[in-house]
Design a protein around this motif. Structure first.
Motif, PDB file in Angstrom:
ATOM      1  N   ILE A 241       5.214 -16.127  -9.888  1.00 38.34           N
ATOM      2  CA  ILE A 241       5.752 -14.651  -9.399  1.00 38.34           C
ATOM      3  C   ILE A 241       5.205 -14.586  -7.781  1.00 38.34           C
ATOM      4  CG2 ILE A 241       6.006 -13.667 -10.850  1.00 38.34           C
ATOM      5  CD1 ILE A 241       3.649 -11.910 -10.586  1.00 38.34           C
ATOM      6  N   ILE A 242       4.248 -15.463  -6.980  1.00 34.21           N
ATOM      7  CA  ILE A 242       3.787 -15.921  -5.511  1.00 34.21           C
ATOM      8  C   ILE A 242       4.861 -15.326  -5.079  1.00 34.21           C
ATOM      9  CG2 ILE A 242       2.866 -17.525  -4.295  1.00 34.21           C
ATOM     10  CD1 ILE A 242       0.682 -18.254  -6.162  1.00 34.21           C
ATOM     11  N   ASP A 243       5.462 -16.422  -4.640  1.00 33.33           N
ATOM     12  CA  ASP A 243       7.159 -15.618  -3.615  1.00 33.33           C
ATOM     13  C   ASP A 243       7.579 -14.646  -3.512  1.00 33.33           C
ATOM     14  OD1 ASP A 243       6.597 -18.973  -3.262  1.00 33.33           O
ATOM     15  OD2 ASP A 243       8.628 -19.219  -4.501  1.00 33.33           O
ATOM     16  N   ASP A 244       7.708 -14.199  -5.072  1.00 38.10           N
ATOM     17  CA  ASP A 244       8.364 -12.425  -4.614  1.00 38.10           C
ATOM     18  C   ASP A 244       7.037 -11.924  -4.347  1.00 38.10           C
ATOM     19  OD1 ASP A 244      10.245 -12.752  -6.488  1.00 38.10           O
ATOM     20  OD2 ASP A 244       9.055 -13.845  -8.208  1.00 38.10           O
ATOM     21  N   VAL A 245       6.182 -11.660  -4.968  1.00 43.83           N
ATOM     22  CA  VAL A 245       5.198 -10.967  -4.289  1.00 43.83           C
ATOM     23  C   VAL A 245       4.991 -11.097  -2.530  1.00 43.83           C
ATOM     24  CG1 VAL A 245       1.950 -10.849  -4.040  1.00 43.83           C
ATOM     25  CG2 VAL A 245       3.544 -11.116  -6.123  1.00 43.83           C
TER      26      VAL A 245
ATOM     27  N   THR B 112      -2.178  -7.429  -2.166  1.00 43.91           N
ATOM     28  CA  THR B 112      -1.361  -6.502  -1.646  1.00 43.91           C
ATOM     29  C   THR B 112      -1.672  -6.771  -0.498  1.00 43.91           C
ATOM     30  OG1 THR B 112      -0.202  -5.447  -2.781  1.00 43.91           O
ATOM     31  CG2 THR B 112       0.151  -4.631  -0.935  1.00 43.91           C
ATOM     32  N   GLU B 113      -2.679  -6.864   0.251  1.00 39.68           N
ATOM     33  CA  GLU B 113      -3.864  -6.962   0.947  1.00 39.68           C
ATOM     34  C   GLU B 113      -3.436  -7.963   1.590  1.00 39.68           C
ATOM     35  OE1 GLU B 113      -5.045  -5.333   4.914  1.00 39.68           O
ATOM     36  OE2 GLU B 113      -3.757  -3.968   3.097  1.00 39.68           O
ATOM     37  N   MET B 114      -3.491  -9.333   1.264  1.00 45.20           N
ATOM     38  CA  MET B 114      -4.343 -10.322   1.597  1.00 45.20           C
ATOM     39  C   MET B 114      -2.410 -11.111   1.459  1.00 45.20           C
ATOM     40  SD  MET B 114      -6.744 -11.676  -1.093  1.00 45.20           S
ATOM     41  CE  MET B 114      -7.278 -13.259  -1.051  1.00 45.20           C
ATOM     42  N   ALA B 115      -1.626 -11.184   0.017  1.00 41.46           N
ATOM     43  CA  ALA B 115      -0.700 -11.278   0.863  1.00 41.46           C
ATOM     44  C   ALA B 115       0.099 -11.282   2.009  1.00 41.46           C
ATOM     45  CB  ALA B 115       0.253 -10.838   0.504  1.00 41.46           C
ATOM     46  N   ALA B 116      -0.403 -10.076   2.977  1.00 42.05           N
ATOM     47  CA  ALA B 116       0.129  -8.974   4.164  1.00 42.05           C
ATOM     48  C   ALA B 116       0.093 -10.310   5.068  1.00 42.05           C
ATOM     49  CB  ALA B 116      -0.241  -7.744   4.080  1.00 42.05           C
ATOM     50  N   TYR B 117      -1.370 -10.740   4.825  1.00 44.98           N
ATOM     51  CA  TYR B 117      -1.980 -11.115   5.948  1.00 44.98           C
ATOM     52  C   TYR B 117      -1.404 -13.152   5.595  1.00 44.98           C
ATOM     53  CZ  TYR B 117      -4.895  -7.764   8.279  1.00 44.98           C
ATOM     54  OH  TYR B 117      -4.156  -6.553   8.907  1.00 44.98           O
ATOM     55  N   GLY B 118      -0.967 -13.209   4.825  1.00 43.30           N
ATOM     56  CA  GLY B 118      -0.625 -14.609   3.826  1.00 43.30           C
ATOM     57  C   GLY B 118      -1.484 -15.785   3.855  1.00 43.30           C
ATOM     58  N   ALA B 119      -2.475 -15.004   2.904  1.00 40.02           N
ATOM     59  CA  ALA B 119      -3.553 -16.123   2.519  1.00 40.02           C
ATOM     60  C   ALA B 119      -3.199 -16.638   1.237  1.00 40.02           C
ATOM     61  CB  ALA B 119      -4.115 -14.673   1.376  1.00 40.02           C
ATOM     62  N   ASP B 120      -3.398 -17.670   0.256  1.00 36.21           N
ATOM     63  CA  ASP B 120      -2.904 -18.091  -0.188  1.00 36.21           C
ATOM     64  C   ASP B 120      -2.995 -17.624  -1.954  1.00 36.21           C
ATOM     65  OD1 ASP B 120      -2.854 -20.083  -2.317  1.00 36.21           O
ATOM     66  OD2 ASP B 120      -4.695 -21.868  -1.993  1.00 36.21           O
ATOM     67  N   LEU B 121      -2.569 -17.612  -2.579  1.00 36.17           N
ATOM     68  CA  LEU B 121      -2.624 -16.566  -3.467  1.00 36.17           C
ATOM     69  C   LEU B 121      -2.333 -17.508  -4.627  1.00 36.17           C
ATOM     70  CD1 LEU B 121       0.210 -14.114  -2.914  1.00 36.17           C
ATOM     71  CD2 LEU B 121      -2.250 -13.656  -2.304  1.00 36.17           C
TER      72      LEU B 121
END
Length: 130
Positions: free
Chosen positions: A114-118, A97-106
């Motif tokens: 589900i990357i786009d959903d997250v 969640t923290e990484m996604a908030a900063y636009g990191a590569d998941l």
């Protein structure tokens, strides 16, 4: 299952849909949810087994205690512990969640389905927190 101690990014219903999406390619996987205690829910199945993923020794300490309680409540229930690959021991929903908030590569952290959903849910949460 719902954990009253956690406040996840997505609702229980959304987690079910994401899990279904991520496991759709596996014909032998069924995603379900219940309001029941897991040990009671497991009684509905023949030869029930709970599979628990372990990242660290601290996970084992906690999960082993729960497995013993579950076995006491349902002697037919088994618990299988799987240790995470060392490349995933650091991974948690909080970290994702923290990484996604900063636009990191998941790509290496979350199923591609589900990357786009997250990312979308993370952006929605950030907008509501402003």
């Amino acid at each position: 299952m719902k954990n009253r101690e956690k406040f996840p990014l997505v609702t229980l219903e959304e987690r079910v849909e994401l899990a279904k999406k991520a496991t759709a390619r596996y014909a032998n996987v069924e995603v379900t949810t219940t309001d029941m205690l897991l040990v009671e829910y497991a009684k509905r199945f023949e030869n029930p087994v709970i599979v628990k993923g372990l990242r660290a020794v601290s996970d084992f300490d906690y999960e082993f205690q729960i497995a013993l309680i579950n076995k006491k409540m349902n002697p037919d229930l088994e618990t299988l512990f799987l240790t995470a690959s060392e490349k995933y021991t650091f991974l948690s929903s909080t970290a994702v969640t923290e990484m996604a908030a900063y636009g990191a590569d998941l790509t290496e952290l979350v199923p591609m389905e589900i990357i786009d959903d997250v990312l979308m849910k993370t952006q929605q949460r950030r907008q509501t927190e402003k």
